[in-house]
Design a protein around this motif. Structure first.
Motif, PDB file in Angstrom:
ATOM      1  N   ILE A 164       5.326  -0.313  -8.827  1.00  0.00           N
ATOM      2  CA  ILE A 164       4.881  -0.962 -10.066  1.00  0.00           C
ATOM      3  C   ILE A 164       4.542  -2.049  -9.121  1.00  0.00           C
ATOM      4  O   ILE A 164       4.113  -3.049  -8.844  1.00  0.00           O
ATOM      5  N   TRP A 165       5.218  -3.004  -9.258  1.00  0.00           N
ATOM      6  CA  TRP A 165       5.847  -3.977  -7.842  1.00  0.00           C
ATOM      7  C   TRP A 165       5.302  -4.605  -6.688  1.00  0.00           C
ATOM      8  O   TRP A 165       4.449  -5.285  -6.633  1.00  0.00           O
ATOM      9  N   PRO A 166       6.164  -3.486  -5.497  1.00  0.00           N
ATOM     10  CA  PRO A 166       5.070  -3.319  -4.382  1.00  0.00           C
ATOM     11  C   PRO A 166       3.935  -3.311  -5.011  1.00  0.00           C
ATOM     12  O   PRO A 166       3.205  -3.988  -3.959  1.00  0.00           O
ATOM     13  N   ALA A 167       3.731  -2.140  -5.404  1.00  0.00           N
ATOM     14  CA  ALA A 167       1.548  -2.464  -5.915  1.00  0.00           C
ATOM     15  C   ALA A 167       1.164  -3.731  -6.577  1.00  0.00           C
ATOM     16  O   ALA A 167       0.248  -3.923  -5.761  1.00  0.00           O
ATOM     17  N   GLN A 168       1.990  -4.335  -7.362  1.00  0.00           N
ATOM     18  CA  GLN A 168       1.077  -5.491  -7.819  1.00  0.00           C
ATOM     19  C   GLN A 168       0.913  -6.823  -6.618  1.00  0.00           C
ATOM     20  O   GLN A 168       0.029  -7.960  -6.808  1.00  0.00           O
ATOM     21  N   ILE A 169       1.685  -6.681  -5.247  1.00  0.00           N
ATOM     22  CA  ILE A 169       1.772  -7.212  -4.404  1.00  0.00           C
ATOM     23  C   ILE A 169      -0.387  -7.321  -3.663  1.00  0.00           C
ATOM     24  O   ILE A 169      -0.842  -8.360  -3.277  1.00  0.00           O
ATOM     25  N   PHE A 170      -1.175  -6.254  -4.164  1.00  0.00           N
ATOM     26  CA  PHE A 170      -2.253  -5.991  -3.511  1.00  0.00           C
ATOM     27  C   PHE A 170      -3.205  -6.138  -3.963  1.00  0.00           C
ATOM     28  O   PHE A 170      -3.862  -6.598  -4.761  1.00  0.00           O
ATOM     29  N   ASN A 189      15.056   7.052  -6.254  1.00  0.00           N
ATOM     30  CA  ASN A 189      15.109   5.461  -6.395  1.00  0.00           C
ATOM     31  C   ASN A 189      14.804   4.254  -5.150  1.00  0.00           C
ATOM     32  O   ASN A 189      15.997   4.178  -4.477  1.00  0.00           O
ATOM     33  N   PHE A 190      14.100   5.202  -4.121  1.00  0.00           N
ATOM     34  CA  PHE A 190      13.597   4.894  -2.835  1.00  0.00           C
ATOM     35  C   PHE A 190      14.697   3.163  -2.562  1.00  0.00           C
ATOM     36  O   PHE A 190      14.723   3.066  -1.964  1.00  0.00           O
ATOM     37  N   VAL A 191      13.401   2.301  -3.162  1.00  0.00           N
ATOM     38  CA  VAL A 191      13.192   1.137  -2.926  1.00  0.00           C
ATOM     39  C   VAL A 191      14.187   0.312  -3.704  1.00  0.00           C
ATOM     40  O   VAL A 191      14.832  -0.603  -2.753  1.00  0.00           O
ATOM     41  N   ILE A 192      15.037   0.915  -4.351  1.00  0.00           N
ATOM     42  CA  ILE A 192      15.533   0.007  -5.387  1.00  0.00           C
ATOM     43  C   ILE A 192      17.240   0.108  -3.713  1.00  0.00           C
ATOM     44  O   ILE A 192      18.530  -0.075  -3.042  1.00  0.00           O
ATOM     45  N   ARG A 193      17.168   1.545  -3.700  1.00  0.00           N
ATOM     46  CA  ARG A 193      18.544   2.064  -2.668  1.00  0.00           C
ATOM     47  C   ARG A 193      18.287   1.602  -0.870  1.00  0.00           C
ATOM     48  O   ARG A 193      19.583   1.741  -0.673  1.00  0.00           O
ATOM     49  N   ASN A 194      17.116   1.238  -0.895  1.00  0.00           N
ATOM     50  CA  ASN A 194      16.661   0.726   0.141  1.00  0.00           C
ATOM     51  C   ASN A 194      16.793  -0.560   0.922  1.00  0.00           C
ATOM     52  O   ASN A 194      17.055  -1.510   1.152  1.00  0.00           O
ATOM     53  N   PHE A 195      15.263  -1.403  -0.006  1.00  0.00           N
ATOM     54  CA  PHE A 195      15.123  -2.057   0.201  1.00  0.00           C
ATOM     55  C   PHE A 195      15.505  -2.792  -0.675  1.00  0.00           C
ATOM     56  O   PHE A 195      15.894  -4.263   0.240  1.00  0.00           O
ATOM     57  N   CYS A 243       0.848  -1.336  -0.034  1.00  0.00           N
ATOM     58  CA  CYS A 243      -0.078   0.253  -0.133  1.00  0.00           C
ATOM     59  C   CYS A 243       1.071   1.053   0.382  1.00  0.00           C
ATOM     60  O   CYS A 243       0.508   2.371  -0.659  1.00  0.00           O
ATOM     61  N   VAL A 244       1.882   1.221   0.800  1.00  0.00           N
ATOM     62  CA  VAL A 244       2.647   2.402   0.751  1.00  0.00           C
ATOM     63  C   VAL A 244       3.722   2.614  -0.573  1.00  0.00           C
ATOM     64  O   VAL A 244       3.487   3.972  -1.029  1.00  0.00           O
ATOM     65  N   PHE A 245       4.406   1.343  -0.527  1.00  0.00           N
ATOM     66  CA  PHE A 245       5.477   1.599  -1.441  1.00  0.00           C
ATOM     67  C   PHE A 245       5.114   1.529  -3.142  1.00  0.00           C
ATOM     68  O   PHE A 245       5.041   1.966  -3.850  1.00  0.00           O
ATOM     69  N   GLY A 246       3.631   1.660  -2.891  1.00  0.00           N
ATOM     70  CA  GLY A 246       3.066   0.982  -4.590  1.00  0.00           C
ATOM     71  C   GLY A 246       1.987   1.780  -4.943  1.00  0.00           C
ATOM     72  O   GLY A 246       1.494   2.181  -6.078  1.00  0.00           O
ATOM     73  N   GLY A 247       1.710   3.295  -3.988  1.00  0.00           N
ATOM     74  CA  GLY A 247       0.660   4.580  -3.710  1.00  0.00           C
ATOM     75  C   GLY A 247       1.916   5.441  -4.094  1.00  0.00           C
ATOM     76  O   GLY A 247       2.652   4.994  -4.941  1.00  0.00           O
ATOM     77  N   PHE A 248       1.184   6.583  -3.770  1.00  0.00           N
ATOM     78  CA  PHE A 248       1.365   7.603  -4.031  1.00  0.00           C
ATOM     79  C   PHE A 248       3.065   8.152  -3.124  1.00  0.00           C
ATOM     80  O   PHE A 248       3.945   8.355  -4.250  1.00  0.00           O
ATOM     81  N   PHE A 249       2.896   7.889  -2.265  1.00  0.00           N
ATOM     82  CA  PHE A 249       4.096   7.918  -1.732  1.00  0.00           C
ATOM     83  C   PHE A 249       5.470   7.024  -2.385  1.00  0.00           C
ATOM     84  O   PHE A 249       6.559   7.744  -2.451  1.00  0.00           O
ATOM     85  N   GLY A 250       5.172   5.973  -2.717  1.00  0.00           N
ATOM     86  CA  GLY A 250       6.522   5.175  -3.201  1.00  0.00           C
ATOM     87  C   GLY A 250       6.423   5.791  -4.620  1.00  0.00           C
ATOM     88  O   GLY A 250       7.774   5.762  -4.997  1.00  0.00           O
ATOM     89  N   ARG A 251       5.521   6.249  -5.051  1.00  0.00           N
ATOM     90  CA  ARG A 251       6.048   6.043  -6.221  1.00  0.00           C
ATOM     91  C   ARG A 251       6.484   7.333  -6.309  1.00  0.00           C
ATOM     92  O   ARG A 251       7.221   7.356  -7.290  1.00  0.00           O
ATOM     93  N   SER A 252       6.076   8.864  -5.323  1.00  0.00           N
ATOM     94  CA  SER A 252       7.310   9.682  -5.900  1.00  0.00           C
ATOM     95  C   SER A 252       8.782   9.449  -5.673  1.00  0.00           C
ATOM     96  O   SER A 252       9.599  10.188  -5.304  1.00  0.00           O
ATOM     97  N   LEU A 253       9.062   8.639  -4.501  1.00  0.00           N
ATOM     98  CA  LEU A 253      10.026   8.506  -3.698  1.00  0.00           C
ATOM     99  C   LEU A 253      10.909   7.820  -4.493  1.00  0.00           C
ATOM    100  O   LEU A 253      12.234   7.784  -4.531  1.00  0.00           O
TER     101      LEU A 253
END
Length: 150
Positions: free
Chosen positions: A81-87, A43-49, A28-38
């Protein structure tokens, strides 16, 4: 004809806040607006998770090759997109959840290749696969995390 499966760090069922709240919230968080912006901006998901998916820290030379496809902002679409697709893929996952056990659960062998240090896929998911595939073997990778192939 499918003769068998090799499965590792995935699931074939729906995810909701009651099954795994942490995964649902990540989606929900990283597949939504917040995650898209980051994602686009930093490049938040790649740099962190992404880096957390390896049990042993990668050296800079290897990490460079994993991160280079996401250097430009217009290439970061998939990182949210991939975090969003989990849900968001609930309909697809429901069909898989019903279809896999019906069609293959008792009929084909399955090798479950499992990184024991995985942050996302835990013992709970492994046990569920054991229930789905009656004829299974588990190959535990004791020094591996989410990206056990590395």
């Amino acid at each position: 004809t499918i003769k068998g499966f090799v499965i590792g760090n995935t699931w074939c069922w729906r995810i909701n806040r009651f099954y795994r709240f942490d995964v649902w919230m990540f989606s929900c968080v990283f597949g939504g607006f917040f995650g898209r912006s980051l994602g686009y901006g930093y490049n938040f998901v790649i740099r962190n998770f992404f880096r957390e998916g390896f049990y042993k820290k990668l050296n800079k030379d290897i990490l460079y090759w994993y991160e280079i496809p996401f250097k430009r902002k217009n290439s970061r679409h998939g990182s949210w997109i991939w975090p969003a697709q989990i849900f968001d893929a609930q309909k697809l996952l429901k069909n898989i959840e019903i279809g896999i056990p019906e069609k293959f659960g008792n009929q084909v062998p399955c090798l479950l290749t499992w990184g024991t240090k995985d942050l996302a896929f835990k013992k709970r998911e492994l046990n569920r696969f054991k229930q789905i595939f009656v004829d299974h073997q588990v190959f535990k990778l004791k020094e591996s995390s989410h990206f056990w192939q590395e």
